[in-house]
Design a protein around this motif. Structure first.
Motif, PDB file in Angstrom:
ATOM      1  N   LEU A  83      -3.783 -12.350   8.586  1.00 14.89           N
ATOM      2  CA  LEU A  83      -3.353 -10.982   8.287  1.00 14.89           C
ATOM      3  C   LEU A  83      -2.422 -11.014   7.082  1.00 14.89           C
ATOM      4  N   GLU A  84      -2.719 -10.203   6.091  1.00 15.23           N
ATOM      5  CA  GLU A  84      -1.784  -9.986   4.986  1.00 15.23           C
ATOM      6  C   GLU A  84      -1.166  -8.607   5.175  1.00 15.23           C
ATOM      7  N   ILE A  85       0.159  -8.543   5.139  1.00 11.10           N
ATOM      8  CA  ILE A  85       0.854  -7.256   5.238  1.00 11.10           C
ATOM      9  C   ILE A  85       1.333  -6.881   3.839  1.00 11.10           C
ATOM     10  N   GLY A  86       0.865  -5.737   3.351  1.00 11.48           N
ATOM     11  CA  GLY A  86       1.102  -5.333   1.959  1.00 11.48           C
ATOM     12  C   GLY A  86      -0.116  -5.748   1.142  1.00 11.48           C
ATOM     13  N   SER A  87      -0.851  -4.751   0.661  1.00  9.66           N
ATOM     14  CA  SER A  87      -2.128  -5.076   0.002  1.00  9.66           C
ATOM     15  C   SER A  87      -2.007  -4.938  -1.513  1.00  9.66           C
ATOM     16  N   THR A 113       6.665   0.817  -6.072  1.00 17.31           N
ATOM     17  CA  THR A 113       6.373   0.800  -4.628  1.00 17.31           C
ATOM     18  C   THR A 113       5.215  -0.133  -4.299  1.00 17.31           C
ATOM     19  N   SER A 114       4.463  -0.552  -5.315  1.00 15.80           N
ATOM     20  CA  SER A 114       3.421  -1.542  -5.069  1.00 15.80           C
ATOM     21  C   SER A 114       3.214  -2.358  -6.333  1.00 15.80           C
ATOM     22  N   SER A 115       2.865  -3.614  -6.134  1.00 15.32           N
ATOM     23  CA  SER A 115       2.680  -4.501  -7.277  1.00 15.32           C
ATOM     24  C   SER A 115       1.758  -5.633  -6.862  1.00 15.32           C
ATOM     25  N   ILE A 116       1.252  -6.329  -7.864  1.00 15.47           N
ATOM     26  CA  ILE A 116       0.630  -7.622  -7.581  1.00 15.47           C
ATOM     27  C   ILE A 116       1.752  -8.631  -7.786  1.00 15.47           C
ATOM     28  N   SER A 117       2.016  -9.395  -6.762  1.00 21.49           N
ATOM     29  CA  SER A 117       3.198 -10.264  -6.796  1.00 21.49           C
ATOM     30  C   SER A 117       3.062 -11.341  -7.866  1.00 21.49           C
ATOM     31  N   ALA A 118       4.198 -11.948  -8.195  1.00 23.20           N
ATOM     32  CA  ALA A 118       4.203 -13.002  -9.212  1.00 23.20           C
ATOM     33  C   ALA A 118       3.421 -14.211  -8.709  1.00 23.20           C
ATOM     34  N   VAL A 177       3.378 -11.960   4.887  1.00 27.34           N
ATOM     35  CA  VAL A 177       4.032 -10.671   4.667  1.00 27.34           C
ATOM     36  C   VAL A 177       4.418 -10.590   3.193  1.00 27.34           C
ATOM     37  N   THR A 178       3.903  -9.582   2.495  1.00 33.40           N
ATOM     38  CA  THR A 178       4.183  -9.498   1.054  1.00 33.40           C
ATOM     39  C   THR A 178       4.960  -8.231   0.721  1.00 33.40           C
ATOM     40  N   VAL A 179       5.822  -7.838   1.634  1.00 39.57           N
ATOM     41  CA  VAL A 179       6.721  -6.711   1.390  1.00 39.57           C
ATOM     42  C   VAL A 179       8.063  -7.096   2.000  1.00 39.57           C
ATOM     43  N   LEU A 214       5.199 -17.084  -6.776  1.00 41.35           N
ATOM     44  CA  LEU A 214       5.599 -16.790  -5.407  1.00 41.35           C
ATOM     45  C   LEU A 214       4.367 -16.717  -4.500  1.00 41.35           C
ATOM     46  N   GLN A 215       3.264 -16.175  -5.026  1.00 42.39           N
ATOM     47  CA  GLN A 215       2.027 -16.157  -4.229  1.00 42.39           C
ATOM     48  C   GLN A 215       1.616 -17.585  -3.893  1.00 42.39           C
ATOM     49  N   ALA A 216       1.681 -18.470  -4.890  1.00 40.00           N
ATOM     50  CA  ALA A 216       1.299 -19.870  -4.640  1.00 40.00           C
ATOM     51  C   ALA A 216       2.232 -20.504  -3.610  1.00 40.00           C
ATOM     52  N   ALA A 227      -2.219   1.406   7.473  1.00 39.92           N
ATOM     53  CA  ALA A 227      -1.346   1.604   8.639  1.00 39.92           C
ATOM     54  C   ALA A 227       0.058   1.140   8.277  1.00 39.92           C
ATOM     55  N   ASP A 228       1.019   1.589   9.081  1.00 40.88           N
ATOM     56  CA  ASP A 228       2.399   1.111   8.960  1.00 40.88           C
ATOM     57  C   ASP A 228       2.483  -0.217   9.714  1.00 40.88           C
ATOM     58  N   ALA A 229       2.871  -1.280   9.031  1.00 39.08           N
ATOM     59  CA  ALA A 229       2.899  -2.614   9.648  1.00 39.08           C
ATOM     60  C   ALA A 229       3.871  -2.697  10.815  1.00 39.08           C
ATOM     61  N   GLU A 230       4.776  -1.732  10.918  1.00 36.83           N
ATOM     62  CA  GLU A 230       5.701  -1.724  12.054  1.00 36.83           C
ATOM     63  C   GLU A 230       4.927  -1.548  13.361  1.00 36.83           C
ATOM     64  N   LEU A 288      -3.417  -5.165   5.143  1.00 40.72           N
ATOM     65  CA  LEU A 288      -2.958  -3.879   5.693  1.00 40.72           C
ATOM     66  C   LEU A 288      -1.863  -3.299   4.811  1.00 40.72           C
ATOM     67  N   ASP A 289      -1.966  -2.022   4.503  1.00 45.07           N
ATOM     68  CA  ASP A 289      -0.955  -1.364   3.668  1.00 45.07           C
ATOM     69  C   ASP A 289      -0.720   0.046   4.176  1.00 45.07           C
ATOM     70  N   ILE A 290       0.501   0.527   4.002  1.00 48.61           N
ATOM     71  CA  ILE A 290       0.858   1.863   4.482  1.00 48.61           C
ATOM     72  C   ILE A 290       0.345   2.952   3.542  1.00 48.61           C
ATOM     73  N   ALA A 337      10.036 -10.907  -7.643  1.00 47.17           N
ATOM     74  CA  ALA A 337       8.727 -11.484  -7.874  1.00 47.17           C
ATOM     75  C   ALA A 337       7.602 -10.806  -7.120  1.00 47.17           C
ATOM     76  N   GLY A 338       7.905  -9.809  -6.325  1.00 44.51           N
ATOM     77  CA  GLY A 338       6.827  -9.207  -5.565  1.00 44.51           C
ATOM     78  C   GLY A 338       6.942  -7.704  -5.518  1.00 44.51           C
ATOM     79  N   MET A 359      10.171  -2.165   1.907  1.00 43.64           N
ATOM     80  CA  MET A 359       9.411  -1.698   3.070  1.00 43.64           C
ATOM     81  C   MET A 359       9.495  -0.168   3.134  1.00 43.64           C
ATOM     82  N   GLN A 360       8.403   0.460   3.495  1.00 43.42           N
ATOM     83  CA  GLN A 360       8.389   1.904   3.786  1.00 43.42           C
ATOM     84  C   GLN A 360       8.084   2.077   5.276  1.00 43.42           C
ATOM     85  N   GLY A 361       8.101   3.299   5.738  1.00 44.78           N
ATOM     86  CA  GLY A 361       7.709   3.572   7.124  1.00 44.78           C
ATOM     87  C   GLY A 361       8.818   3.265   8.109  1.00 44.78           C
TER      88      GLY A 361
HETATM   89  C1  LIG Z   1       4.192  -6.376  -3.331  1.00 51.31           C
HETATM   90  S1  LIG Z   1       3.006  -5.235  -2.740  1.00 51.31           S
HETATM   91  C2  LIG Z   1       1.740  -6.259  -2.065  1.00 51.31           C
HETATM   92  C3  LIG Z   1       1.177  -7.244  -3.042  1.00 51.31           C
HETATM   93  C4  LIG Z   1      -0.157  -7.799  -2.661  1.00 51.31           C
HETATM   94  N1  LIG Z   1      -0.098  -8.571  -1.440  1.00 51.31           N
HETATM   95  C5  LIG Z   1      -0.756  -8.640  -3.753  1.00 51.31           C
HETATM   96  O1  LIG Z   1      -1.985  -8.759  -3.769  1.00 51.31           O
HETATM   97  O2  LIG Z   1      -0.044  -9.190  -4.595  1.00 51.31           O
HETATM   98  C6  LIG Z   1       3.786  -4.616  -1.277  1.00 51.31           C
HETATM   99  C7  LIG Z   1       2.991  -3.563  -0.556  1.00 51.31           C
HETATM  100  O3  LIG Z   1       3.583  -3.314   0.706  1.00 51.31           O
HETATM  101  C8  LIG Z   1       3.251  -2.006   1.068  1.00 51.31           C
HETATM  102  N2  LIG Z   1       4.098  -1.564   2.182  1.00 51.31           N
HETATM  103  C9  LIG Z   1       5.358  -1.085   2.156  1.00 51.31           C
HETATM  104  N3  LIG Z   1       5.767  -0.754   3.397  1.00 51.31           N
HETATM  105  C10 LIG Z   1       4.738  -1.032   4.227  1.00 51.31           C
HETATM  106  C11 LIG Z   1       4.556  -0.890   5.637  1.00 51.31           C
HETATM  107  N4  LIG Z   1       5.500  -0.418   6.430  1.00 51.31           N
HETATM  108  N5  LIG Z   1       3.371  -1.274   6.156  1.00 51.31           N
HETATM  109  C12 LIG Z   1       2.382  -1.763   5.365  1.00 51.31           C
HETATM  110  N6  LIG Z   1       2.509  -1.901   4.028  1.00 51.31           N
HETATM  111  C13 LIG Z   1       3.669  -1.554   3.463  1.00 51.31           C
HETATM  112  C14 LIG Z   1       3.416  -1.215  -0.218  1.00 51.31           C
HETATM  113  O4  LIG Z   1       2.680  -0.017  -0.180  1.00 51.31           O
HETATM  114  C15 LIG Z   1       2.910  -2.229  -1.256  1.00 51.31           C
HETATM  115  O5  LIG Z   1       1.591  -1.948  -1.629  1.00 51.31           O
END
Ligand SMILES: C[S@@+](CC[C@H](N)C(=O)[O-])C[C@H]1O[C@@H](n2cnc3c(N)ncnc32)[C@H](O)[C@@H]1O
Length: 431
Positions: free
Chosen positions: A97-101, A72-77, A169-171, A80-82, A149-152, A122-124, A430-431, A224-226
């Motif tokens: 703004l980064e979505i997904g932390s 459910t969470s990872s540090i992306s490859a 957006v990283t989710v 892909l980050q590059a 927060a929920d990014a929605e 921001l992360d849920i 990759a993410g 994505m969650q939420g």
């Molecule tokens: C691949 S990880 C983020 C990787 C991060 N950006 C990094 O440093 O590599 C994806 C993140 O999105 C979050 N996520 C999932 N649904 C979300 C939502 N609705 N709003 C915010 N974050 C969400 C997950 O909890 C997860 O931590």
């Protein structure tokens, strides 16, 4: 760009430079700013649970799992980050703004935005934001604002006056509810799902709409969650173990397809070939937009009755439903290819009494893609706020994907086809 002569496996600095060298050589790092960020931020400090060499491998580091083991969470490859940071075109002073932390990518963004920039991640999941906050503080990036927060629904106060200059957006996301949060002229980079296929796309906001302008990269991210979770609209053909998914478009009935899937299919040859290592992601995107009734077909491994031969293996295959008949794209090995990795022909299998007609219809679109779009590395994608568009009807509108917040249009430039030019695509997961 700098390079390091050493590759000491116990030395994080050496490993970091080795990784950056690799990403630059492969074309993922393309500017000195992104190069500097990747050589500066200590990736291992954001992944203390894995050995150093794993933290600096060009792969994801899974950091959180659900009860069933799903990541459910990872540090992306890093590749892909590059790619995504290059596409975001972040400049010193930008508000981002980064979505997904996770912390690491936010620190890379902080390097790009510089001391006068403002970075919000921001992360849920509070466990993810706790962790990100801790690691950002420990590594000296405590100027990054971390929001749970929920990014929605971006909380009031998160969006700066005039909007963000860039949103990354990283989710995995089915929609783009962030157009209003982006400044005019700003960049939004997101792994967008179009009919179940995931594309990392860089957009610029112009007159309130998002326009892509770079080659698309196929990628995979954690789900994505939420409230932004998409509906896969997955239906099972009774007694067959075959599933059909309509993530976009209107789902069709499937019960009547069961007899069609118990008999040998017709095979329509296209005489169009593809190398064993050659991606054909733009073909599936083209078929998804061009063909009414498009869906993705998968089959339970233990339910395989030999009728779907070869069955779709790693990813669901492209299919269309026509009443009690169905056609699906397959490939057939016809040789070794010049690189020994195999040479395949696209064939279309027709199931049911009208299956041959459905197969012919799909084969014509494979030929159309090959003739006109195969070398177009960059179909142009536009996302407009749904509120400003006419309501989506039930009729198929070619190459238009109606989402909740946006209407996505895919424009295919006409470029005379050439298999040799089809090269650009990333790998998956990759993410
Ligand atoms: C691949 S990880 C983020 C990787 C991060 N950006 C990094 O440093 O590599 C994806 C993140 O999105 C979050 N996520 C999932 N649904 C979300 C939502 N609705 N709003 C915010 N974050 C969400 C997950 O909890 C997860 O931590």
């Amino acid at each position: 760009m700098t390079t390091s002569p050493t590759t000491d496996l116990d030395d994080p600095t050496a490993l970091r430079h080795g990784l950056a060298d690799q990403l630059a050589a492969a074309g993922h790092i393309r500017t000195p700013a992104v190069d500097h960020a990747l050589r500066t931020v200590p990736r291992h400090a954001f992944a203390p649970e894995v050995p150093l060499h794993t933290a600096y491998a060009d792969d994801i580091v899974a950091t959180r799992h659900s009860d069933d083991g799903t990541v459910t969470s990872s540090i992306s490859a890093p590749w892909l980050q590059a790619d995504m940071l290059e596409a975001a075109r972040i400049q010193p002073g930008h508000r981002v703004l980064e979505i997904g932390s996770g912390g690491y990518n936010a620190a890379l963004i902080a390097e790009l935005a510089g001391p006068n920039g403002q970075v919000t991640t921001l992360d849920i999941d509070p466990a993810v934001t706790d962790r990100a906050t801790r690691f950002l503080r420990q590594t000296g990036y405590d100027q990054v604002r971390v929001v749970t927060a929920d990014a929605e629904h971006l909380p009031a106060g998160v969006v700066p006056d005039g909007g963000f200059d860039a949103i990354v957006v990283t989710v995995d996301t089915w929609d783009l509810p962030w157009i209003d949060a982006l400044a005019e002229g700003g960049r939004l980079v997101a792994p967008l799902r179009l009919h179940g296929y995931h594309w990392a796309i860089g957009f610029t906001k112009d007159k309130g709409a998002l326009h892509s302008d770079e080659p698309l990269v196929v990628c995979g991210f954690v789900a994505m969650q939420g409230d932004g979770v998409w509906n896969t609209n997955r239906r099972t053909v009774p007694g067959t173990g075959v599933h059909l998914s309509w993530e976009d478009g209107t789902p069709l009935p499937v019960d009547q397809l069961a007899p069609a899937l118990t008999r040998e299919p017709t095979v329509t040859r296209t005489h169009i070939t593809v190398g064993g290592q050659e991606p054909f992601d733009t073909l599936t995107l083209h078929l998804a937009g061009a063909l009414p009734g498009f869906c993705r077909l998968s089959v339970d491994p233990d339910a395989d009755n030999g009728i779907l031969n070869p069955p779709p293996r790693h990813w669901p295959g492209a299919a269309i439903v026509r009443g009690a008949s169905l056609a699906r794209l397959a490939t057939e090995r016809i040789g070794d290819g010049t690189d020994g990795k195999g040479l395949y022909e696209f064939v279309v299998h027709g199931h049911g009494t009208q299956g041959h007609l459905a197969a012919q219809e799909m084969a014509e679109q494979v030929e159309h893609w090959h003739r006109n779009h195969r070398s177009a590395r960059c179909p142009l994608i536009t996302a407009r706020p749904a509120a400003g568009c006419a309501p989506a009807g039930t009729d198929h509108e070619p190459h238009v994907f109606a989402k909740k917040h946006t209407r996505i249009t895919v424009d295919w430039p006409i470029v005379p086809g050439s298999a040799a030019l089809l090269t650009d695509s990333g790998s998956c997961g990759a993410g």
